[in-house]
Design a protein around this motif. Sequence first.
Motif, PDB file in Angstrom:
ATOM      1  N   GLY A  55       0.734  -1.178  -0.097  1.00  0.00           N
ATOM      2  CA  GLY A  55       0.068   0.094  -0.128  1.00  0.00           C
ATOM      3  C   GLY A  55       1.053   1.359  -0.037  1.00  0.00           C
ATOM      4  O   GLY A  55       2.160   1.437  -0.284  1.00  0.00           O
ATOM      5  N   ASN A  56      -0.012   2.304   0.154  1.00  0.00           N
ATOM      6  CA  ASN A  56       0.845   3.758   0.247  1.00  0.00           C
ATOM      7  C   ASN A  56       1.901   3.538   1.235  1.00  0.00           C
ATOM      8  O   ASN A  56       1.610   3.279   2.356  1.00  0.00           O
ATOM      9  CB  ASN A  56      -0.148   4.882   0.864  1.00  0.00           C
ATOM     10  N   GLY A  57       3.180   4.008   0.794  1.00  0.00           N
ATOM     11  CA  GLY A  57       4.207   4.333   2.008  1.00  0.00           C
ATOM     12  C   GLY A  57       4.728   3.052   2.448  1.00  0.00           C
ATOM     13  O   GLY A  57       5.575   3.110   3.234  1.00  0.00           O
ATOM     14  N   ALA A  58       4.556   2.070   1.807  1.00  0.00           N
ATOM     15  CA  ALA A  58       5.129   0.758   2.112  1.00  0.00           C
ATOM     16  C   ALA A  58       6.616   0.499   1.892  1.00  0.00           C
ATOM     17  O   ALA A  58       7.369  -0.187   2.543  1.00  0.00           O
ATOM     18  CB  ALA A  58       4.452  -0.457   1.440  1.00  0.00           C
ATOM     19  N   GLY A  59       6.909   1.446   0.839  1.00  0.00           N
ATOM     20  CA  GLY A  59       8.630   1.501   0.643  1.00  0.00           C
ATOM     21  C   GLY A  59       8.779   1.040  -0.717  1.00  0.00           C
ATOM     22  O   GLY A  59      10.230   0.642  -1.073  1.00  0.00           O
ATOM     23  N   LYS A  60       8.043   0.840  -1.556  1.00  0.00           N
ATOM     24  CA  LYS A  60       8.299   0.431  -2.921  1.00  0.00           C
ATOM     25  C   LYS A  60       8.938   1.295  -3.757  1.00  0.00           C
ATOM     26  O   LYS A  60      10.025   0.829  -4.408  1.00  0.00           O
ATOM     27  CB  LYS A  60       6.809  -0.007  -3.634  1.00  0.00           C
ATOM     28  N   THR A  61       8.492   2.413  -3.736  1.00  0.00           N
ATOM     29  CA  THR A  61       9.504   3.370  -4.333  1.00  0.00           C
ATOM     30  C   THR A  61      10.902   3.755  -3.830  1.00  0.00           C
ATOM     31  O   THR A  61      11.822   3.720  -4.529  1.00  0.00           O
ATOM     32  CB  THR A  61       8.861   4.895  -4.564  1.00  0.00           C
ATOM     33  N   THR A  62      11.024   3.886  -2.677  1.00  0.00           N
ATOM     34  CA  THR A  62      12.135   3.583  -2.019  1.00  0.00           C
ATOM     35  C   THR A  62      13.104   2.403  -2.401  1.00  0.00           C
ATOM     36  O   THR A  62      14.481   2.564  -2.592  1.00  0.00           O
ATOM     37  CB  THR A  62      12.256   3.861  -0.290  1.00  0.00           C
ATOM     38  N   THR A  63      12.671   1.338  -2.429  1.00  0.00           N
ATOM     39  CA  THR A  63      13.329   0.132  -2.987  1.00  0.00           C
ATOM     40  C   THR A  63      13.973   0.313  -4.501  1.00  0.00           C
ATOM     41  O   THR A  63      15.198   0.166  -4.517  1.00  0.00           O
ATOM     42  CB  THR A  63      12.435  -1.091  -2.840  1.00  0.00           C
TER      43      THR A  63
HETATM   44  P1  ATP Z   1       3.315   5.021  -2.607  1.00  0.00           P
HETATM   45  O1  ATP Z   1       2.881   3.870  -3.757  1.00  0.00           O
HETATM   46  O2  ATP Z   1       2.455   5.953  -1.706  1.00  0.00           O
HETATM   47  O3  ATP Z   1       4.492   5.680  -3.551  1.00  0.00           O
HETATM   48  P2  ATP Z   1       5.504   3.395  -1.490  1.00  0.00           P
HETATM   49  O4  ATP Z   1       5.354   2.082  -1.189  1.00  0.00           O
HETATM   50  O5  ATP Z   1       6.114   3.520  -2.958  1.00  0.00           O
HETATM   51  O6  ATP Z   1       4.357   4.311  -1.618  1.00  0.00           O
HETATM   52  P3  ATP Z   1       7.759   5.305  -0.665  1.00  0.00           P
HETATM   53  O7  ATP Z   1       7.488   6.349  -1.683  1.00  0.00           O
HETATM   54  O8  ATP Z   1       8.992   4.337  -0.765  1.00  0.00           O
HETATM   55  O9  ATP Z   1       6.500   4.253  -0.434  1.00  0.00           O
HETATM   56  O10 ATP Z   1       7.767   5.561   0.992  1.00  0.00           O
HETATM   57  C1  ATP Z   1       7.916   4.953   2.169  1.00  0.00           C
HETATM   58  C2  ATP Z   1       8.206   6.036   3.299  1.00  0.00           C
HETATM   59  O11 ATP Z   1       9.056   6.813   3.107  1.00  0.00           O
HETATM   60  C3  ATP Z   1       6.878   6.667   3.465  1.00  0.00           C
HETATM   61  O12 ATP Z   1       6.625   6.760   4.817  1.00  0.00           O
HETATM   62  C4  ATP Z   1       7.290   8.002   3.097  1.00  0.00           C
HETATM   63  O13 ATP Z   1       6.518   9.112   3.535  1.00  0.00           O
HETATM   64  C5  ATP Z   1       8.679   8.090   3.340  1.00  0.00           C
HETATM   65  N1  ATP Z   1       9.619   8.790   2.154  1.00  0.00           N
HETATM   66  C6  ATP Z   1       9.572   8.667   1.056  1.00  0.00           C
HETATM   67  N2  ATP Z   1      10.370   9.562   0.758  1.00  0.00           N
HETATM   68  C7  ATP Z   1      10.680  10.529   1.471  1.00  0.00           C
HETATM   69  C8  ATP Z   1      11.760  11.508   1.790  1.00  0.00           C
HETATM   70  N3  ATP Z   1      12.422  11.903   0.608  1.00  0.00           N
HETATM   71  N4  ATP Z   1      12.116  11.925   3.075  1.00  0.00           N
HETATM   72  C9  ATP Z   1      11.448  11.518   4.049  1.00  0.00           C
HETATM   73  N5  ATP Z   1      10.558  10.481   3.930  1.00  0.00           N
HETATM   74  C10 ATP Z   1      10.458  10.013   2.555  1.00  0.00           C
END
Ligand code: ATP
Length: 281
Positions: A55-63
């Motif tokens: 879901g939202n904020g799980a960490g996919k984009t960060t990975t």
């Molecule tokens: P989405 O589908 O909403 O994009 P996601 O699974 O891709 O979600 P990420 O974007 O990786 O999730 O975010 C994971 C966590 O890291 C979230 O809690 C987000 O708020 C936090 N986060 C992302 N980018 C930053 C940043 N530049 N600085 C601080 N926190 C961040």
Amino acid sequence: MTDAATLDAPAQSAPAGETILEVNNIEVIYNHVILVLKGVSLSVPKGGITALLGGNGAGKTTTLKAISNLLHSERGEVTKGSITYRGEPIADLNPAELVRRGVIQVMEGRHCFEHLTVEENLLTGAYTRSGGGVKESLERVYHYFPRLKERRTSQAGYTSGGEQQMCAIGRAMMANPETILLDEPSMGLAPQLVEQIFEIVKEVNEKEGVSFLLAEQNTNVALRYAHYGYILESGRVVMDGAAKDLRENQDVKEFYLGMSEQGRKSFRDVRSYRRRKRWLS
Ligand code: ATP
């Protein structure tokens, strides 16, 4: 198409490829304090479609950004673990070097150059290439995305969301990648367009042998096109398996596919502590 109908569709069978990309127990911290990935491991086989779900904020984009080395501009860093491509560490490669090695990321939100035409956008994708073959690559992209050929002289900023997503994927293909990291291709698109884009991803995977690591919130569609899936929650992989097994898993059905024995239910309705207890038990 209903959830039940889509669940009846055949899942892709897993390719027998060697592991090409390996993420091993990584931690990511933003701004020196915010721990976002808490030991994520995953493998991407050559020639496969691997889904990274959650879901939202799980960490996919960060990975994905950790793999592409795109975290620095956001004050993020990998503080633990390793990432290898074809067995070699890639943490020190800049994104352009990584593209030359064969890995390219299509960012969430399409990111076309809106003042350039569709074709000019596609041509920027060949920037890191040396030698010829650009014209052939362009024709190949137009073969998979005939809509882009029709729109090739249009300013990208005036094309539809679906066309911009196609343009972003097509531009990545212009680099002749071996592996594409695709972030949330379904975002903001109508279901029919989402299917169309996933069909093209499948075709590119099957015909060109391009491997995909696909971050998606749309679990339903992703698990129909992927061979294997990882589910992320709060920066941890809580489940992984063959896509067809995940599609049949009761928790996945209930929390991610909106189905339960009692009827339809969104995973958002379920208190997170209960989900975590079930995932982690
Ligand atoms: P989405 O589908 O909403 O994009 P996601 O699974 O891709 O979600 P990420 O974007 O990786 O999730 O975010 C994971 C966590 O890291 C979230 O809690 C987000 O708020 C936090 N986060 C992302 N980018 C930053 C940043 N530049 N600085 C601080 N926190 C961040």
